[in-house]
Design an enzyme around this catalytic site. Structure first.
Site, short mmCIF file in Angstrom:
data_model
loop_
_atom_site.label_atom_id
_atom_site.label_comp_id
_atom_site.label_asym_id
_atom_site.label_seq_id
_atom_site.Cartn_x
_atom_site.Cartn_y
_atom_site.Cartn_z
N LYS A 174 32.66 46.06 46.56
CA LYS A 174 32.55 44.66 47.01
C LYS A 174 32.92 44.53 48.49
O LYS A 174 32.21 43.90 49.27
CB LYS A 174 33.45 43.79 46.12
CG LYS A 174 33.52 42.31 46.41
CD LYS A 174 34.50 41.90 47.48
CE LYS A 174 35.89 42.43 47.38
NZ LYS A 174 36.71 41.85 46.35
N HIS A 199 49.65 37.32 72.56
CA HIS A 199 48.55 36.52 73.07
C HIS A 199 47.52 37.36 73.79
O HIS A 199 47.89 38.27 74.52
CB HIS A 199 49.14 35.47 74.05
CG HIS A 199 48.13 34.51 74.56
ND1 HIS A 199 47.61 33.50 73.77
CD2 HIS A 199 47.53 34.41 75.78
CE1 HIS A 199 46.74 32.81 74.49
NE2 HIS A 199 46.67 33.34 75.71
N CYS A 257 38.21 48.69 40.04
CA CYS A 257 38.40 48.56 41.49
C CYS A 257 37.51 49.51 42.27
O CYS A 257 36.83 49.11 43.21
CB CYS A 257 39.87 48.80 41.84
SG CYS A 257 40.17 48.79 43.60
N GLU A 296 48.88 35.01 66.39
CA GLU A 296 49.96 34.33 67.12
C GLU A 296 50.18 32.91 66.57
O GLU A 296 51.27 32.35 66.72
CB GLU A 296 49.69 34.28 68.62
CG GLU A 296 48.56 33.36 69.05
CD GLU A 296 48.36 33.33 70.55
OE1 GLU A 296 49.35 33.30 71.30
OE2 GLU A 296 47.19 33.35 71.00
N GLU A 347 33.28 35.29 46.57
CA GLU A 347 33.00 36.50 47.36
C GLU A 347 31.51 36.83 47.35
O GLU A 347 30.91 37.10 48.40
CB GLU A 347 33.83 37.68 46.82
CG GLU A 347 35.32 37.47 47.08
CD GLU A 347 36.21 38.59 46.57
OE1 GLU A 347 37.34 38.69 47.04
OE2 GLU A 347 35.78 39.36 45.68
N CYS A 396 36.70 45.96 43.71
CA CYS A 396 37.22 45.79 45.07
C CYS A 396 36.52 46.65 46.12
O CYS A 396 36.14 46.14 47.18
CB CYS A 396 38.71 46.14 45.13
SG CYS A 396 39.63 45.76 43.65
N TYR A 449 37.43 33.95 42.38
CA TYR A 449 37.36 35.04 43.34
C TYR A 449 35.94 35.61 43.46
O TYR A 449 35.35 35.67 44.53
CB TYR A 449 38.25 36.20 42.88
CG TYR A 449 39.72 36.06 43.07
CD1 TYR A 449 40.36 36.74 44.09
CD2 TYR A 449 40.49 35.30 42.20
CE1 TYR A 449 41.73 36.67 44.25
CE2 TYR A 449 41.86 35.21 42.36
CZ TYR A 449 42.49 35.89 43.38
OH TYR A 449 43.83 35.82 43.52
P1 NDP Z 1 38.61 33.60 38.25
O1 NDP Z 1 39.64 33.43 37.22
O2 NDP Z 1 38.98 33.77 39.66
O3 NDP Z 1 37.61 32.37 38.19
C1 NDP Z 1 36.92 32.06 37.01
C2 NDP Z 1 35.98 30.91 37.27
O4 NDP Z 1 35.14 30.74 36.14
C3 NDP Z 1 36.70 29.60 37.49
O5 NDP Z 1 35.97 28.85 38.41
C4 NDP Z 1 36.67 28.95 36.10
O6 NDP Z 1 36.60 27.55 36.13
C5 NDP Z 1 35.37 29.47 35.54
N1 NDP Z 1 35.42 29.71 34.09
C6 NDP Z 1 36.39 30.35 33.41
N2 NDP Z 1 36.09 30.39 32.11
C7 NDP Z 1 34.89 29.78 31.96
C8 NDP Z 1 34.07 29.48 30.85
N3 NDP Z 1 34.43 29.82 29.63
N4 NDP Z 1 32.91 28.82 31.08
C9 NDP Z 1 32.55 28.45 32.33
N5 NDP Z 1 33.32 28.69 33.42
C10 NDP Z 1 34.47 29.34 33.23
O7 NDP Z 1 37.70 34.81 37.71
P2 NDP Z 1 36.73 35.85 38.41
O8 NDP Z 1 35.75 36.22 37.35
O9 NDP Z 1 36.21 35.34 39.71
O10 NDP Z 1 37.69 37.07 38.71
C11 NDP Z 1 38.49 37.63 37.67
C12 NDP Z 1 39.80 38.12 38.20
O11 NDP Z 1 39.59 39.29 38.95
C13 NDP Z 1 40.49 37.15 39.16
O12 NDP Z 1 41.32 36.27 38.47
C14 NDP Z 1 41.26 38.07 40.07
O13 NDP Z 1 42.55 38.21 39.58
C15 NDP Z 1 40.49 39.37 40.02
N6 NDP Z 1 39.76 39.56 41.28
C16 NDP Z 1 40.48 39.70 42.43
C17 NDP Z 1 39.83 39.86 43.64
C18 NDP Z 1 40.63 39.98 44.89
O14 NDP Z 1 41.81 40.26 44.81
N7 NDP Z 1 40.03 39.76 46.06
C19 NDP Z 1 38.37 39.90 43.72
C20 NDP Z 1 37.72 39.72 42.45
C21 NDP Z 1 38.41 39.56 41.29
P3 NDP Z 1 37.86 26.56 36.36
O15 NDP Z 1 37.76 26.10 37.77
O16 NDP Z 1 37.63 25.46 35.40
O17 NDP Z 1 39.07 27.34 36.05
#
Ligand code: NDP
Length: 448
Positions: free
Chosen positions: A51, A437, A43, A442, A182, A48, A178
């Protein structure tokens, strides 16, 4: 003579580990914490915090543009990535120091070495020293998952994104969760041509469909290109340094940088879990009970390494609950119901509780209220970007079971509204509250 060197040995100096160490020490335990990289964890060091600072930096692109509509004579402005990068990394250094000082001021011994489990009460440090502890807490977090396609070594992850020498002219981001959304917003605002590819046909699986559809629509309008049902075939490095990416279902694309944002995997490799009978699941996450206790009674685990909810505030709560339960004589469990979360995309989105489809599955009879509007500031700025708020209620009781939004400052607004949802308030309670407002918030009490 004490039976062990420490009451608690924590492996991993991220959000969960730092909180647990500090609180356990405050409860009177002798505590040491081992960190192989930098105290602060994902983080603070490469997640976080840096970022969010990049998100702020990126926002100036739109703000400077819109300022002209508000009467400001804004000359053509240049963006110097190296200034922002170095200032952000400087802030990370400051926080890293502050976290280390907090631990030391709580009499937690900070050991900057990799530590592995040698037994139920034993830890081996990289230097070869073995120490013993009554309890061990594993808080080693998670690491970016990189698909094993040919040429994957040419790609970067979010870890490296904070250290880039320059903003790439063309970037391909793999994944649509995520991190992908972002960073798509960040790079796009900095002027890169962004293409986001995902193996499936959705972005941000798990978020409410109306909200994520709105993000997709606005992101596309801003110039971000999306390719769905695209599985990585491979990356080839060209003579001029550019990268050509091949994928299923789409033409190859040539870019200057490829970033993987395809999920994060728990950091359990080579941790010595087998030496103490600590079990892990198919994803490599440590299996724990409701008290974060692993299958070895003296070893606990909190945060992303347990893959429950990969969110900093959740890891902090897990660390606090562990320390209060084990050392504070105050048994505490984390409540995972109605945890709010946000995506700091452009514009940001945020949500708490059930999505519409989840509520339909679990409750059946629901009432859905929405507000689809253009923020006042966007109207004057001539920015054709609509915000969307959505409230999902149990039709019988009126209780709000989900609240989701996309629009300017959505995370700031949702945090306050999440208190009401967590408290079990009804749509009536929202409606009885007089609107403030003019504000965007709101709309929360005016939903139809
Ligand atoms: P996410 O789980 O959000 O998204 C992963 C993405 O990668 C999805 O689109 C998924 O596709 C795809 N994917 C997963 N596995 C594979 C694979 N083997 N091959 C190809 N594509 C794949 O992961 P992130 O890496 O973005 O973030 C990790 C975690 O970190 C998040 O789950 C979140 O909890 C945390 N995080 C939180 C933030 C916040 O609170 N603002 C900011 C950044 C991270 P599909 O659509 O098929 O599932």
């Amino acid at each position: 003579m004490p039976q062990y060197d420490y009451d608690l040995f924590v492996i991993g100096g991220g959000s969960g580990g730092v909180r647990a160490s500090r609180v356990a020490a405050a409860h009177g335990a002798t505590v040491a914490i081992a960190e192989e990289y930098r105290v602060g964890g994902t983080c603070v060091i490469r997640g976080c915090v840096p970022k969010k600072l990049l998100v702020y930096g990126a926002h100036f692109a739109e703000d400077l543009h819109d300022a002209r509509r508000f009467g400001w004579n804004v000359p053509d402005c240049d963006f110097d990535w190296s200034v922002l990068r170095d200032n952000v990394l400087g802030e990370v250094d400051r926080l890293n120091k502050a976290y280390t000082e907090t631990l030391e001021s709580h009499d937690v011994e900070v050991i900057l070495e990799r530590a592995t489990i040698a037994g139920p009460h034993e830890v081996t440090l990289a230097s070869g020293r073995t120490v013993t502890a009554k309890f061990i807490l594993i808080a080693t977090g998670a690491t970016p998952h990189v698909p094993s396609c040919p040429g994957h070594e040419h790609g970067i992850t979010s870890n490296e994104a904070f250290h880039l020498d320059a903003i790439p002219k063309r970037i391909l981001i793999a994944g649509a969760g995520y991190i992908a959304n972002e960073f798509a917003g960040i790079f796009n605002e900095f002027g890169a041509k962004v293409t986001l590819i995902n193996r499936s046909d959705v972005i941000l699986r798990g978020y409410d469909h109306s909200i994520r559809d709105r993000l997709l629509q606005i992101s596309t309008m801003k110039g971000i290109e999306f390719r769905f049902n695209a599985d990585f075939r491979g990356i080839t490095k060209n003579e001029d340094g550019s990268l050509t990416v091949e994928m299923t279902g789409h033409d190859p694309i040539t870019v200057d940088c490829v970033m993987f944002a395809t999920g994060r995997v728990p950091n359990t490799g080579d941790l010595g879990l087998e030496n103490a009978g600590v079990e892990w699941d198919a994803k490599g996450a440590i299996v724990v009970d409701d008290d974060s206790r692993s299958t070895c009674p003296s070893i606990y685990a909190v945060g992303d390494v347990t893959n429950r909810m990969q969110l900093t505030p959740v890891a902090i709560r897990e660390g606090q609950a562990f320390a209060d339960t084990v050392f504070g004589n105050k048994p505490t469990r984390v409540d995972y119901e109605n945890v709010p979360s946000a995506v700091f995309s452009h514009p940001p989105m945020a949500g708490v509780g059930m999505t519409e489809s989840r509520a339909r599955e679990t409750i059946g009879s629901i009432a859905v209220y929405t507000s689809d509007f253009r923020a006042m500031k966007n109207v004057l700025a001539g920015r054709n970007e609509r915000a969307l708020y959505k409230m999902i209620c149990d039709a019988e009781t009126g209780r709000v079971v989900g609240l989701h939004m996309i629009g300017p400052d959505a995370p700031e607004i949702l945090q306050a509204a999440a208190v009401a949802v967590k408290a079990g308030l009804t749509k009536d309670a929202f409606d009885q509250t007089v609107a403030l407002h003019p504000s965007m918030a709101e709309e929360l009490v005016l939903m139809k």
